[in-house]
Scaffold this motif. Structure first.
Motif, PDB file in Angstrom:
ATOM      1  N   VAL A 211       0.842  -1.197   0.000  1.00  0.00           N
ATOM      2  CA  VAL A 211       0.000   0.000   0.000  1.00  0.00           C
ATOM      3  C   VAL A 211       0.876   1.246   0.000  1.00  0.00           C
ATOM      4  O   VAL A 211       1.855   1.326   0.755  1.00  0.00           O
ATOM      5  CB  VAL A 211      -0.929   0.021   1.239  1.00  0.00           C
ATOM      6  CG1 VAL A 211      -1.839   1.251   1.219  1.00  0.00           C
ATOM      7  CG2 VAL A 211      -1.755  -1.252   1.322  1.00  0.00           C
ATOM      8  N   ASP A 212       0.530   2.221  -0.821  1.00  0.00           N
ATOM      9  CA  ASP A 212       1.233   3.500  -0.853  1.00  0.00           C
ATOM     10  C   ASP A 212       0.864   4.291   0.411  1.00  0.00           C
ATOM     11  O   ASP A 212      -0.318   4.558   0.658  1.00  0.00           O
ATOM     12  CB  ASP A 212       0.835   4.282  -2.105  1.00  0.00           C
ATOM     13  CG  ASP A 212       1.649   5.548  -2.285  1.00  0.00           C
ATOM     14  OD1 ASP A 212       1.521   6.465  -1.453  1.00  0.00           O
ATOM     15  OD2 ASP A 212       2.406   5.634  -3.270  1.00  0.00           O
ATOM     16  N   VAL A 213       1.863   4.639   1.219  1.00  0.00           N
ATOM     17  CA  VAL A 213       1.599   5.306   2.500  1.00  0.00           C
ATOM     18  C   VAL A 213       0.981   6.683   2.299  1.00  0.00           C
ATOM     19  O   VAL A 213       0.131   7.121   3.082  1.00  0.00           O
ATOM     20  CB  VAL A 213       2.898   5.401   3.328  1.00  0.00           C
ATOM     21  CG1 VAL A 213       2.699   6.270   4.571  1.00  0.00           C
ATOM     22  CG2 VAL A 213       3.372   4.004   3.736  1.00  0.00           C
ATOM     23  N   ARG A 214       1.365   7.384   1.255  1.00  0.00           N
ATOM     24  CA  ARG A 214       0.856   8.742   1.034  1.00  0.00           C
ATOM     25  C   ARG A 214      -0.568   8.747   0.487  1.00  0.00           C
ATOM     26  O   ARG A 214      -1.432   9.485   0.977  1.00  0.00           O
ATOM     27  CB  ARG A 214       1.779   9.503   0.088  1.00  0.00           C
ATOM     28  CG  ARG A 214       1.374  10.967  -0.140  1.00  0.00           C
ATOM     29  CD  ARG A 214       2.346  11.666  -1.068  1.00  0.00           C
ATOM     30  NE  ARG A 214       2.362  11.060  -2.394  1.00  0.00           N
ATOM     31  CZ  ARG A 214       1.481  11.369  -3.365  1.00  0.00           C
ATOM     32  NH1 ARG A 214       0.516  12.239  -3.142  1.00  0.00           N
ATOM     33  NH2 ARG A 214       1.590  10.784  -4.548  1.00  0.00           N
ATOM     34  N   THR A 215      -0.843   7.900  -0.506  1.00  0.00           N
ATOM     35  CA  THR A 215      -2.147   7.935  -1.168  1.00  0.00           C
ATOM     36  C   THR A 215      -3.143   6.928  -0.597  1.00  0.00           C
ATOM     37  O   THR A 215      -4.338   7.017  -0.893  1.00  0.00           O
ATOM     38  CB  THR A 215      -1.985   7.652  -2.670  1.00  0.00           C
ATOM     39  OG1 THR A 215      -1.539   6.289  -2.850  1.00  0.00           O
ATOM     40  CG2 THR A 215      -0.994   8.621  -3.298  1.00  0.00           C
ATOM     41  N   HIS A 216      -2.677   5.967   0.187  1.00  0.00           N
ATOM     42  CA  HIS A 216      -3.504   4.894   0.745  1.00  0.00           C
ATOM     43  C   HIS A 216      -4.042   3.964  -0.341  1.00  0.00           C
ATOM     44  O   HIS A 216      -5.002   3.224  -0.096  1.00  0.00           O
ATOM     45  CB  HIS A 216      -4.678   5.455   1.574  1.00  0.00           C
ATOM     46  CG  HIS A 216      -4.240   6.159   2.810  1.00  0.00           C
ATOM     47  ND1 HIS A 216      -5.145   6.639   3.753  1.00  0.00           N
ATOM     48  CD2 HIS A 216      -3.005   6.493   3.284  1.00  0.00           C
ATOM     49  CE1 HIS A 216      -4.482   7.236   4.732  1.00  0.00           C
ATOM     50  NE2 HIS A 216      -3.185   7.156   4.470  1.00  0.00           N
ATOM     51  N   GLU A 217      -3.447   3.950  -1.509  1.00  0.00           N
ATOM     52  CA  GLU A 217      -3.881   3.081  -2.587  1.00  0.00           C
ATOM     53  C   GLU A 217      -2.998   1.824  -2.649  1.00  0.00           C
ATOM     54  O   GLU A 217      -1.807   1.876  -2.352  1.00  0.00           O
ATOM     55  CB  GLU A 217      -3.815   3.816  -3.927  1.00  0.00           C
ATOM     56  CG  GLU A 217      -4.785   4.988  -4.015  1.00  0.00           C
ATOM     57  CD  GLU A 217      -4.677   5.700  -5.347  1.00  0.00           C
ATOM     58  OE1 GLU A 217      -3.753   5.376  -6.133  1.00  0.00           O
ATOM     59  OE2 GLU A 217      -5.504   6.597  -5.614  1.00  0.00           O
ATOM     60  N   ILE A 218      -3.609   0.692  -3.040  1.00  0.00           N
ATOM     61  CA  ILE A 218      -2.847  -0.543  -3.199  1.00  0.00           C
ATOM     62  C   ILE A 218      -1.950  -0.413  -4.421  1.00  0.00           C
ATOM     63  O   ILE A 218      -2.413  -0.123  -5.524  1.00  0.00           O
ATOM     64  CB  ILE A 218      -3.780  -1.753  -3.334  1.00  0.00           C
ATOM     65  CG1 ILE A 218      -4.540  -1.977  -2.005  1.00  0.00           C
ATOM     66  CG2 ILE A 218      -2.986  -3.014  -3.692  1.00  0.00           C
ATOM     67  CD1 ILE A 218      -5.532  -3.119  -2.054  1.00  0.00           C
ATOM     68  N   ARG A 219      -0.657  -0.643  -4.232  1.00  0.00           N
ATOM     69  CA  ARG A 219       0.313  -0.548  -5.323  1.00  0.00           C
ATOM     70  C   ARG A 219       0.428  -1.859  -6.093  1.00  0.00           C
ATOM     71  O   ARG A 219       0.435  -1.876  -7.308  1.00  0.00           O
ATOM     72  CB  ARG A 219       1.685  -0.148  -4.777  1.00  0.00           C
ATOM     73  CG  ARG A 219       1.762   1.264  -4.194  1.00  0.00           C
ATOM     74  CD  ARG A 219       3.201   1.587  -3.804  1.00  0.00           C
ATOM     75  NE  ARG A 219       4.097   1.426  -4.953  1.00  0.00           N
ATOM     76  CZ  ARG A 219       5.412   1.205  -4.851  1.00  0.00           C
ATOM     77  NH1 ARG A 219       5.978   1.086  -3.660  1.00  0.00           N
ATOM     78  NH2 ARG A 219       6.156   1.076  -5.932  1.00  0.00           N
ATOM     79  N   TYR A 220       0.547  -2.974  -5.365  1.00  0.00           N
ATOM     80  CA  TYR A 220       0.654  -4.278  -6.007  1.00  0.00           C
ATOM     81  C   TYR A 220       0.440  -5.366  -4.961  1.00  0.00           C
ATOM     82  O   TYR A 220       0.397  -5.096  -3.744  1.00  0.00           O
ATOM     83  CB  TYR A 220       2.005  -4.468  -6.699  1.00  0.00           C
ATOM     84  CG  TYR A 220       3.216  -4.291  -5.797  1.00  0.00           C
ATOM     85  CD1 TYR A 220       3.727  -5.352  -5.051  1.00  0.00           C
ATOM     86  CD2 TYR A 220       3.857  -3.050  -5.697  1.00  0.00           C
ATOM     87  CE1 TYR A 220       4.826  -5.194  -4.232  1.00  0.00           C
ATOM     88  CE2 TYR A 220       4.961  -2.887  -4.875  1.00  0.00           C
ATOM     89  CZ  TYR A 220       5.438  -3.954  -4.150  1.00  0.00           C
ATOM     90  OH  TYR A 220       6.526  -3.802  -3.326  1.00  0.00           O
ATOM     91  N   THR A 221       0.307  -6.592  -5.428  1.00  0.00           N
ATOM     92  CA  THR A 221       0.125  -7.752  -4.560  1.00  0.00           C
ATOM     93  C   THR A 221       1.112  -8.839  -4.973  1.00  0.00           C
ATOM     94  O   THR A 221       1.295  -9.095  -6.165  1.00  0.00           O
ATOM     95  CB  THR A 221      -1.310  -8.300  -4.657  1.00  0.00           C
ATOM     96  OG1 THR A 221      -2.231  -7.273  -4.271  1.00  0.00           O
ATOM     97  CG2 THR A 221      -1.498  -9.493  -3.732  1.00  0.00           C
ATOM     98  N   ILE A 222       1.761  -9.456  -3.977  1.00  0.00           N
ATOM     99  CA  ILE A 222       2.663 -10.584  -4.224  1.00  0.00           C
ATOM    100  C   ILE A 222       1.944 -11.860  -3.798  1.00  0.00           C
ATOM    101  O   ILE A 222       1.582 -12.016  -2.627  1.00  0.00           O
ATOM    102  CB  ILE A 222       3.978 -10.430  -3.442  1.00  0.00           C
ATOM    103  CG1 ILE A 222       4.676  -9.124  -3.829  1.00  0.00           C
ATOM    104  CG2 ILE A 222       4.894 -11.624  -3.691  1.00  0.00           C
ATOM    105  CD1 ILE A 222       5.873  -8.800  -2.975  1.00  0.00           C
ATOM    106  N   LYS A 223       1.716 -12.758  -4.739  1.00  0.00           N
ATOM    107  CA  LYS A 223       0.954 -13.975  -4.463  1.00  0.00           C
ATOM    108  C   LYS A 223       1.872 -15.192  -4.395  1.00  0.00           C
ATOM    109  O   LYS A 223       3.052 -15.112  -4.712  1.00  0.00           O
ATOM    110  CB  LYS A 223      -0.111 -14.176  -5.545  1.00  0.00           C
ATOM    111  CG  LYS A 223      -1.153 -13.055  -5.611  1.00  0.00           C
ATOM    112  CD  LYS A 223      -2.193 -13.334  -6.668  1.00  0.00           C
ATOM    113  CE  LYS A 223      -3.230 -12.220  -6.757  1.00  0.00           C
ATOM    114  NZ  LYS A 223      -4.051 -12.143  -5.533  1.00  0.00           N
ATOM    115  N   GLY A 224       1.303 -16.320  -3.963  1.00  0.00           N
ATOM    116  CA  GLY A 224       2.032 -17.586  -3.978  1.00  0.00           C
ATOM    117  C   GLY A 224       2.776 -17.922  -2.706  1.00  0.00           C
ATOM    118  O   GLY A 224       3.721 -18.728  -2.737  1.00  0.00           O
ATOM    119  N   LEU A 225       2.373 -17.343  -1.559  1.00  0.00           N
ATOM    120  CA  LEU A 225       3.007 -17.701  -0.291  1.00  0.00           C
ATOM    121  C   LEU A 225       2.720 -19.161   0.044  1.00  0.00           C
ATOM    122  O   LEU A 225       1.821 -19.787  -0.535  1.00  0.00           O
ATOM    123  CB  LEU A 225       2.517 -16.792   0.824  1.00  0.00           C
ATOM    124  CG  LEU A 225       3.266 -15.462   1.008  1.00  0.00           C
ATOM    125  CD1 LEU A 225       3.071 -14.548  -0.192  1.00  0.00           C
ATOM    126  CD2 LEU A 225       2.806 -14.752   2.281  1.00  0.00           C
ATOM    127  N   GLY A 226       3.446 -19.704   1.001  1.00  0.00           N
ATOM    128  CA  GLY A 226       3.358 -21.120   1.323  1.00  0.00           C
ATOM    129  C   GLY A 226       2.048 -21.570   1.917  1.00  0.00           C
ATOM    130  O   GLY A 226       1.726 -22.761   1.880  1.00  0.00           O
TER     131      GLY A 226
END
Length: 521
Positions: A211-226
């Motif tokens: 999440v972008d701290v300034r805009t509060h918008e989601i920047r990206y998502t990292i998938k595939g955790l264990g």
């Protein structure tokens, strides 16, 4: 054994259900407009700060509802900050206004403020580290868990497990600034070294949300955790890796933040709790508490690749949970959840060099350099200290012992921890690898061999019961189980509904009782 009151956490308990709750961790170094360079997201420091009498170690004590304060120059417990009454006591009264489930911790980068998350009362409390006084308190989202200060110290971001939000708190004046939708079951918020990106792990999705701290918008998502359930996480001092622990699965995911991908999934052990980091003369290392083995694993970091397990540290007590390095990286402080103590590890030798007692059931732990005047113990009390817990012998239905450590890294089959809380015994059970979806009756075993019923509980489809609690006048010397047979269809349906309510963030499904105790944090 008289008048037992059963309060059970974990799916299949026959009294009060509970949701999972856990710990919080301070932010990472930053520069320029985002704040002063100090503590890293993983807990190390960008500038080595020698241990001194101005430093403090804090633990969040979930059962005594306190924050314990330790002077690391002497490794002496100075006292506790009471944020509420001890379990059970007045906490069930309709007139009770204190905090319940003191669990998460984070420090501001200048070391002047401590943020405390109470997972049951859903509150964030900001404390002045120099005076140990509460500055203000804010009501936040459902099942709030772990959070972090922004780099400038003006806001505190906390993950709301019972919702799909991160609540942003005004850390200066108190009150809610906003809520950010980040996906189901957010568990913890971390900050990038430059202070610009917040990272959120989840208990309902195998992914990391940036999440972008300034805009509060989601920047990206990292998938595939264990695994989909990740209760804790930490960022390495150099900001290149994020480690996410998967407590229930006994795994840890290593995320390469430079390339935004999962670099490795490590097989660790039962109740893999909190990761953290230490840079020493011997290299850069990741530490991971494995509560079910009473050990901390130490890995040599390999950014972008698979870390090497170099040693396992055996603790002095049970269930290592939260951990944090000293400002110079020479020590690692580890809270022992079922021993009400903190072990001190020498990171040069990876041996435990000392142990100090703290409040009841420590969860989060943070080390804060230059937090208070040397020798100061202002405004501290003694709530939660003394009356060390007992981990008593257990017996399984077939007559074999349930408490010995097993050699196959599967953990003990039945653990029983007994504490004195407000004059009453709190009996905490944890079961592993019993018969699946089976109801068991637990008994207190007296000195003469006689047995008194304590409570009943039902295992999940893997034969586990993460946490089962009872409150009673416990006079026994051990705990034994008898099998009551396969669970009824009604019990299994209730277990399924409870599991869904814990991790979907459904406002309709979650009951107030679900938030009483942590079963997997």
């Amino acid at each position: 054994m008289l008048g037992a009151t059963a309060v059970l956490a974990g799916i299949g308990a026959t009294a009060v259900g509970a949701v999972d709750l856990a710990q919080a961790q301070p932010s990472s170094p930053a520069s320029g407009p985002y704040g002063e360079v100090r503590a890293t997201a993983g807990g190390g420091t960008s500038v080595k700060v020698p241990v001194s009498g101005r430093d403090r170690v804090y633990t969040a004590d979930q059962t005594s509802n306190t924050v314990t304060v330790i002077d690391p120059s002497t490794d002496r417990t100075l006292g506790t900050i009471a944020l509420g009454a001890q379990r059970l006591g007045a906490t069930l009264s309709p007139q009770y206004t204190g905090d319940v489930g003191v669990h998460g911790l984070a420090a501001s980068r200048d070391g002047k403020r401590l943020g405390v998350v109470s997972v049951t009362s859903n509150t964030v409390t900001i404390i002045d580290t120099a005076t140990n006084k509460v500055i203000h308190e804010t009501d936040v989202g459902r099942a709030s868990h772990e959070g972090v200060f922004t780099a400038d110290g003006k806001q505190f971001w906390v993950a709301d497990r019972g919702r799909d939000t991160v609540t942003v708190v005004d850390a200066v004046r108190g009150g809610v600034v906003s809520q950010i939708k980040v996906g189901p079951g957010p568990s913890k918020v971390l900050l990038s070294p430059d202070g610009r990106t917040a990272y959120v792990n989840h208990i309902s999705a195998p992914e990391i949300t940036a999440v972008d701290v300034r805009t509060h918008e989601i920047r990206y998502t990292i998938k595939g955790l264990g695994d989909a359930f990740s209760s804790d996480a930490a960022i390495s001092p150099d900001g290149t890796e994020l480690w996410a622990s998967h407590k229930r699965a006994g795994l840890a995911s290593v995320i390469d933040l430079r390339h935004r991908r999962v670099a490795a999934v490590l097989k660790t052990g039962p109740d893999s709790n909190h990761p953290n980091f230490a840079d020493t003369e011997n290299g850069s290392f990741a530490y991971l508490t494995v509560g079910g083995l009473d050990q901390t694993f130490v890995y040599r970091r390999s950014p972008g690749g698979t870390p090497e397990l170099v040693t396992r540290i055996q603790h002095s007590g049970h269930a290592p949970h939260g951990m944090w390095p000293s400002g110079d990286g020479t020590r690692m402080y580890v809270g022992l959840e079922k021993s009400d103590a903190v072990d001190v590890i020498d990171t040069a030798t990876n041996r435990v060099t000392g142990t100090t007692s703290v409040g009841k059931e420590p969860q989060a732990l943070v080390y804060v350099p230059d937090a208070a005047p040397a020798g100061s113990a202002a405004n501290l009390g003694r709530q939660g200290l003394g009356d060390a817990p007992r981990n008593v012998p257990t017996t399984l239905p077939d007559g074999t012992a349930g408490d010995p450590a097993r050699p196959d890294d599967k953990g003990r089959r039945l653990e029983a921890t007994v504490r004195t809380v407000s004059g009453l015994g709190m009996i905490q059970l944890q079961a592993r690898d019993l018969q699946p979806t089976t109801t068991y009756q637990a008994h207190a075993v007296q000195k003469d061999g006689s047995r008194t019923p304590l409570l009943s509980f039902t295992t999940d489809s893997s034969g586990n019961a993460a946490q089962v609690l009872a409150f009673a006048d416990f006079t026994g010397v051990g705990v034994s189980l008898t099998s009551e047979g396969k669970a009824t269809a009604q019990t299994l349906a209730r277990m399924s509904a409870t599991a869904a309510s814990m991790h979907t963030g459904s406002a309709d499904a979650v009951e107030a009782a679900d938030l009483l105790y942590c079963d997997c944090c």
